[in-house]
Scaffold this motif. Sequence first.
Motif, PDB file in Angstrom:
ATOM      1  N   THR A   2       5.350 -31.375   4.442  1.00  0.00           N
ATOM      2  CA  THR A   2       6.112 -30.217   4.902  1.00  0.00           C
ATOM      3  C   THR A   2       6.700 -29.444   3.729  1.00  0.00           C
ATOM      4  O   THR A   2       6.639 -28.204   3.680  1.00  0.00           O
ATOM      5  CB  THR A   2       7.245 -30.666   5.841  1.00  0.00           C
ATOM      6  OG1 THR A   2       6.690 -31.359   6.958  1.00  0.00           O
ATOM      7  CG2 THR A   2       8.050 -29.474   6.336  1.00  0.00           C
ATOM      8  N   SER A   3       7.271 -30.156   2.762  1.00  0.00           N
ATOM      9  CA  SER A   3       7.839 -29.503   1.581  1.00  0.00           C
ATOM     10  C   SER A   3       6.758 -28.805   0.770  1.00  0.00           C
ATOM     11  O   SER A   3       6.975 -27.710   0.235  1.00  0.00           O
ATOM     12  CB  SER A   3       8.571 -30.527   0.709  1.00  0.00           C
ATOM     13  OG  SER A   3       9.675 -31.082   1.396  1.00  0.00           O
ATOM     14  N   ALA A   4       5.579 -29.426   0.680  1.00  0.00           N
ATOM     15  CA  ALA A   4       4.476 -28.815  -0.062  1.00  0.00           C
ATOM     16  C   ALA A   4       4.007 -27.540   0.629  1.00  0.00           C
ATOM     17  O   ALA A   4       3.765 -26.514  -0.030  1.00  0.00           O
ATOM     18  CB  ALA A   4       3.321 -29.808  -0.195  1.00  0.00           C
ATOM     19  N   VAL A   5       3.880 -27.571   1.951  1.00  0.00           N
ATOM     20  CA  VAL A   5       3.454 -26.382   2.699  1.00  0.00           C
ATOM     21  C   VAL A   5       4.504 -25.279   2.589  1.00  0.00           C
ATOM     22  O   VAL A   5       4.172 -24.105   2.371  1.00  0.00           O
ATOM     23  CB  VAL A   5       3.193 -26.734   4.176  1.00  0.00           C
ATOM     24  CG1 VAL A   5       2.921 -25.471   4.995  1.00  0.00           C
ATOM     25  CG2 VAL A   5       2.010 -27.688   4.291  1.00  0.00           C
ATOM     26  N   GLY A   6       5.771 -25.648   2.727  1.00  0.00           N
ATOM     27  CA  GLY A   6       6.834 -24.657   2.569  1.00  0.00           C
ATOM     28  C   GLY A   6       6.841 -24.054   1.178  1.00  0.00           C
ATOM     29  O   GLY A   6       7.041 -22.847   1.008  1.00  0.00           O
ATOM     30  N   GLY A  32       7.873 -27.113  -4.437  1.00  0.00           N
ATOM     31  CA  GLY A  32       8.278 -27.717  -3.173  1.00  0.00           C
ATOM     32  C   GLY A  32       8.275 -29.229  -3.243  1.00  0.00           C
ATOM     33  O   GLY A  32       9.213 -29.894  -2.785  1.00  0.00           O
ATOM     34  N   LEU A  33       7.226 -29.790  -3.840  1.00  0.00           N
ATOM     35  CA  LEU A  33       7.151 -31.248  -3.999  1.00  0.00           C
ATOM     36  C   LEU A  33       8.260 -31.750  -4.912  1.00  0.00           C
ATOM     37  O   LEU A  33       8.900 -32.774  -4.642  1.00  0.00           O
ATOM     38  CB  LEU A  33       5.782 -31.632  -4.564  1.00  0.00           C
ATOM     39  CG  LEU A  33       4.581 -31.431  -3.635  1.00  0.00           C
ATOM     40  CD1 LEU A  33       3.276 -31.672  -4.385  1.00  0.00           C
ATOM     41  CD2 LEU A  33       4.672 -32.366  -2.431  1.00  0.00           C
ATOM     42  N   GLY A  34       8.479 -31.035  -6.032  1.00  0.00           N
ATOM     43  CA  GLY A  34       9.504 -31.456  -6.980  1.00  0.00           C
ATOM     44  C   GLY A  34      10.897 -31.423  -6.377  1.00  0.00           C
ATOM     45  O   GLY A  34      11.690 -32.362  -6.566  1.00  0.00           O
ATOM     46  N   VAL A  35      11.213 -30.357  -5.642  1.00  0.00           N
ATOM     47  CA  VAL A  35      12.528 -30.256  -5.006  1.00  0.00           C
ATOM     48  C   VAL A  35      12.722 -31.392  -4.001  1.00  0.00           C
ATOM     49  O   VAL A  35      13.794 -32.006  -3.935  1.00  0.00           O
ATOM     50  CB  VAL A  35      12.694 -28.887  -4.317  1.00  0.00           C
ATOM     51  CG1 VAL A  35      13.942 -28.866  -3.438  1.00  0.00           C
ATOM     52  CG2 VAL A  35      12.773 -27.783  -5.361  1.00  0.00           C
ATOM     53  N   ILE A  87      10.582 -26.123   7.043  1.00  0.00           N
ATOM     54  CA  ILE A  87      11.264 -27.195   6.315  1.00  0.00           C
ATOM     55  C   ILE A  87      12.486 -27.679   7.087  1.00  0.00           C
ATOM     56  O   ILE A  87      12.711 -28.884   7.243  1.00  0.00           O
ATOM     57  CB  ILE A  87      11.658 -26.718   4.909  1.00  0.00           C
ATOM     58  CG1 ILE A  87      10.397 -26.476   4.071  1.00  0.00           C
ATOM     59  CG2 ILE A  87      12.568 -27.727   4.218  1.00  0.00           C
ATOM     60  CD1 ILE A  87      10.661 -25.807   2.745  1.00  0.00           C
ATOM     61  N   PHE A  88      13.280 -26.742   7.606  1.00  0.00           N
ATOM     62  CA  PHE A  88      14.476 -27.140   8.343  1.00  0.00           C
ATOM     63  C   PHE A  88      14.108 -27.886   9.622  1.00  0.00           C
ATOM     64  O   PHE A  88      14.729 -28.894   9.961  1.00  0.00           O
ATOM     65  CB  PHE A  88      15.328 -25.918   8.695  1.00  0.00           C
ATOM     66  CG  PHE A  88      16.511 -26.265   9.559  1.00  0.00           C
ATOM     67  CD1 PHE A  88      17.663 -26.774   8.995  1.00  0.00           C
ATOM     68  CD2 PHE A  88      16.456 -26.103  10.940  1.00  0.00           C
ATOM     69  CE1 PHE A  88      18.749 -27.118   9.785  1.00  0.00           C
ATOM     70  CE2 PHE A  88      17.530 -26.444  11.742  1.00  0.00           C
ATOM     71  CZ  PHE A  88      18.686 -26.944  11.161  1.00  0.00           C
ATOM     72  N   GLY A  89      13.092 -27.393  10.339  1.00  0.00           N
ATOM     73  CA  GLY A  89      12.729 -28.003  11.604  1.00  0.00           C
ATOM     74  C   GLY A  89      12.272 -29.441  11.472  1.00  0.00           C
ATOM     75  O   GLY A  89      12.478 -30.248  12.374  1.00  0.00           O
ATOM     76  N   VAL A  90      11.668 -29.780  10.337  1.00  0.00           N
ATOM     77  CA  VAL A  90      11.140 -31.132  10.139  1.00  0.00           C
ATOM     78  C   VAL A  90      12.131 -32.009   9.388  1.00  0.00           C
ATOM     79  O   VAL A  90      12.439 -33.125   9.797  1.00  0.00           O
ATOM     80  CB  VAL A  90       9.790 -31.080   9.392  1.00  0.00           C
ATOM     81  CG1 VAL A  90       9.285 -32.485   9.107  1.00  0.00           C
ATOM     82  CG2 VAL A  90       8.772 -30.309  10.211  1.00  0.00           C
ATOM     83  N   ILE A  91      12.632 -31.515   8.262  1.00  0.00           N
ATOM     84  CA  ILE A  91      13.477 -32.341   7.396  1.00  0.00           C
ATOM     85  C   ILE A  91      14.948 -32.221   7.764  1.00  0.00           C
ATOM     86  O   ILE A  91      15.769 -33.048   7.390  1.00  0.00           O
ATOM     87  CB  ILE A  91      13.251 -31.960   5.913  1.00  0.00           C
ATOM     88  CG1 ILE A  91      11.752 -32.007   5.583  1.00  0.00           C
ATOM     89  CG2 ILE A  91      13.996 -32.900   4.986  1.00  0.00           C
ATOM     90  CD1 ILE A  91      11.423 -31.585   4.160  1.00  0.00           C
ATOM     91  N   ASP A  92      15.315 -31.167   8.501  1.00  0.00           N
ATOM     92  CA  ASP A  92      16.684 -30.945   8.955  1.00  0.00           C
ATOM     93  C   ASP A  92      17.637 -30.662   7.792  1.00  0.00           C
ATOM     94  O   ASP A  92      18.798 -31.063   7.821  1.00  0.00           O
ATOM     95  CB  ASP A  92      17.188 -32.133   9.771  1.00  0.00           C
ATOM     96  CG  ASP A  92      18.395 -31.761  10.634  1.00  0.00           C
ATOM     97  OD1 ASP A  92      18.534 -30.571  10.961  1.00  0.00           O
ATOM     98  OD2 ASP A  92      19.202 -32.652  10.943  1.00  0.00           O
ATOM     99  N   ILE A  93      17.123 -29.992   6.764  1.00  0.00           N
ATOM    100  CA  ILE A  93      17.954 -29.557   5.638  1.00  0.00           C
ATOM    101  C   ILE A  93      17.587 -28.109   5.333  1.00  0.00           C
ATOM    102  O   ILE A  93      16.415 -27.773   5.200  1.00  0.00           O
ATOM    103  CB  ILE A  93      17.723 -30.421   4.379  1.00  0.00           C
ATOM    104  CG1 ILE A  93      18.228 -31.853   4.607  1.00  0.00           C
ATOM    105  CG2 ILE A  93      18.434 -29.818   3.175  1.00  0.00           C
ATOM    106  CD1 ILE A  93      18.047 -32.749   3.410  1.00  0.00           C
ATOM    107  N   GLY A 139       4.234 -22.793  -6.406  1.00  0.00           N
ATOM    108  CA  GLY A 139       5.139 -22.979  -5.280  1.00  0.00           C
ATOM    109  C   GLY A 139       4.984 -24.356  -4.644  1.00  0.00           C
ATOM    110  O   GLY A 139       5.978 -24.999  -4.283  1.00  0.00           O
ATOM    111  N   THR A 140       3.740 -24.820  -4.516  1.00  0.00           N
ATOM    112  CA  THR A 140       3.502 -26.157  -3.952  1.00  0.00           C
ATOM    113  C   THR A 140       4.139 -27.234  -4.818  1.00  0.00           C
ATOM    114  O   THR A 140       4.800 -28.150  -4.311  1.00  0.00           O
ATOM    115  CB  THR A 140       1.985 -26.412  -3.830  1.00  0.00           C
ATOM    116  OG1 THR A 140       1.394 -25.397  -3.019  1.00  0.00           O
ATOM    117  CG2 THR A 140       1.725 -27.773  -3.205  1.00  0.00           C
TER     118      THR A 140
END
Length: 288
Positions: free
Chosen positions: A193-197, A79-82, A31-37, A75-76
Amino acid sequence: MIEPIFLAEAAVNGLLLGGVLALLALGLNLIFGVIDIVWIAYVDLVMICMYAVYFLVTLYHWPIWLAGLASIAVGTLLGLGVHLLIISPILGSPQLNQFLATGGLLFFLQSFATFLWTTDHRTIRLSLPILEVGGMFLSFARLIAFGLAGLAMVGLYLFLTRTYMGTAIRAVSQDREAMALMGARPQRVYLVTSAVGGAMAGLAGALLIIQYSVHPFFGAAFGPLTFMVCVLGGLGNMLGAFVASFVMSEIISIGGVLISTEMGYVVAFVIFIVMMFARPGGILARRE
């Protein structure tokens, strides 16, 4: 004098712990590597998934494997909701605002879980054997967790290397300008990415609930350790996070036998600080 067999058993247990820890670290680093958060509340999402498995098994009598699949789905969705409700609106904001938003989510999830389920520790009681191998006693639950975590990491590797979306995710993590050249839509890549994380958080929750009890402040135990692993491996560096997970888990496990469980964490933290001075970019960072 510590018997060698106890050290060997601690080393194996450290290896088994490292598998689940790597799963957590890879999800957060992806998540950090792609979204940078940095999702401060990432391990608290794992806590929610652990509760989901607990209630599905104890109240509704679902098989543990089916409850585990439900945990991945939960979890998926988390991740999407967040991403949609919290991350997406603040993508262009200063880093302090992003930190406060995800940190606020952490306190909200802890308070929400405390309000609904109190601070009681809840455990799924599974009749799993303790295996004796060469004089060492190994938890079958930890072996299962390690094996499934390993399969999940292989699946993540294949997804990132063999699919178009995985290639887009890797390209973004390495060079954000490459996204436009590939024709990939930024929001879609971020959402996947958020869904996978989130799915990895759900799987981690299912694997942790068969080993540990869950309570609203579970993230306070694994959260700092997960972030320490990510920083030691290099934020956004997937291979570094994988290696650092096993390094830290071995230090904690063997240190716990040589000294005490609490001092094992202290030693790991001291080594982490020393390594940050020696290699601030992570243990696999290239020297300039």
